[in-house]
Design an enzyme around this catalytic site. Sequence first.
Site, mmCIF file in Angstrom:
data_model
loop_
_atom_site.group_PDB
_atom_site.id
_atom_site.type_symbol
_atom_site.label_atom_id
_atom_site.label_comp_id
_atom_site.label_asym_id
_atom_site.label_seq_id
_atom_site.Cartn_x
_atom_site.Cartn_y
_atom_site.Cartn_z
ATOM 1 N N LYS A 190 9.515 -14.748 -2.890
ATOM 2 C CA LYS A 190 10.085 -14.589 -1.550
ATOM 3 C C LYS A 190 11.564 -14.249 -1.635
ATOM 4 C CE LYS A 190 11.311 -19.448 -0.816
ATOM 5 N NZ LYS A 190 12.742 -19.268 -1.004
ATOM 6 N N THR A 224 9.090 -21.550 4.732
ATOM 7 C CA THR A 224 8.661 -21.012 3.441
ATOM 8 C C THR A 224 7.167 -21.215 3.228
ATOM 9 O OG1 THR A 224 10.821 -21.324 2.396
ATOM 10 C CG2 THR A 224 8.921 -21.247 0.938
#
EC number: 2.7.6.1
Length: 310
Positions: A190, A224
Site C-alpha cells: 500500500k 488500512t
Amino acid sequence: MKVFAGNSNRHLAEAICKYLNVPLGNATVKRFADQEIFVEISENVRGEDVFIVQSTSFPANDHLMELLIMIDAMRRSSAKRITAVLPYFGYARQDRKAGPRTPISAKLVANLITEAGADRVLTLDLHAGQIQGFFDIPTDNLFAAPILARDVKDHYDTNNVMVVSPDVGGVVRARALSKRLDCLLAIVDKRRDRPGESEVMNVIGDVSGKDCILIDDIIDSGGTLCNAAEALLKKGATSVTAYITHGVLSGGAVARVASSKLRELVITDSIQPTTGVQSAHNIRVVSTAGLLGEAINRTAQEQSVSGLFD
C-alpha cells in the site's frame, strides 16, 4: 505476589487474578476536583512482589499518569519489586524521529516508567520490537501469536488459510503466524499519501480461493485493513478476517469495520473494549488473561517467560 490495577483495564486485571487464583489488590485511583490523580494503596505491600496491570490506552495521558503514580506509591510503600504490566503500551508508534525537530516519545515514556520506580516491564506485542531497548530495566515483550493461531485453528480449515500482512513492515509478524499455522504468506503493498489515509496498491501472492487472515499489531482508524480486505476479495479471496492484537479503534473505526468487506475483526482485550466494540456484529474479542497471567506467575517464580512461546 500481589496484583493491582489502574482504571484502564480492570476487566482484564480481574481475569488475570482469576487465572492466578489471587485477589485483585485493594487500591483507590481517583481524581480530585481539578482532575489531579490520587492513588492510595489500601493494603500492606511491604516486601511484596507487586504487579500493576495498566494499559496506556485512551485517554493515554490519564492512564499513563495513573501508572506512574501507582508505581511511585508502591515504591514509597516499600514493595520489594514492582513490575509494570502493560498489555498495550501507548506512544509505541512514536518510536523514531518522524521529521526534523520531532520527539521520540516512546523513549520518553520508557524513561518515565523507569524513573517512577518500576523494576521490570511486561508488555504485549510492542509496535516495534526494538522498543524493548528503550527501557533500562528488564522488559519482556510477549507475543499474542499463540492465542491468535489457536483461534484461527478453531474457526478455519487451515489447509485453505493464507496469512496476509497488510503492509511490508508487518511481514515478520505475519510470517510468525503463518509458520504456526503451516500455511502460505501474502503481502498487501500500500501507499499512504497523507496521514490518516491509506491506498491499497496491489497484492503480492496468489490469494484466489483462500480464506485470508490479515494480521497486525494495531488497528486505529481501520482504513488500512478495510482497504486491504477489499483488495484481497478483488483478487479472488473467498473471505477476509483480520486478527489484530490491540484494538485502538479511534474515531469512526467501529462503523468503518462494520460496513467493510471484512468477514470478522478479531482483537484481544489488551485495551478494554468499548460498548460500541462489544455490540458490533463483526468484531470479536479474545482474552489474553491466560497468557499474561502465566507470564506474571513465571516472573514471580523466577522462571523462563520465553518458554511460553517454544
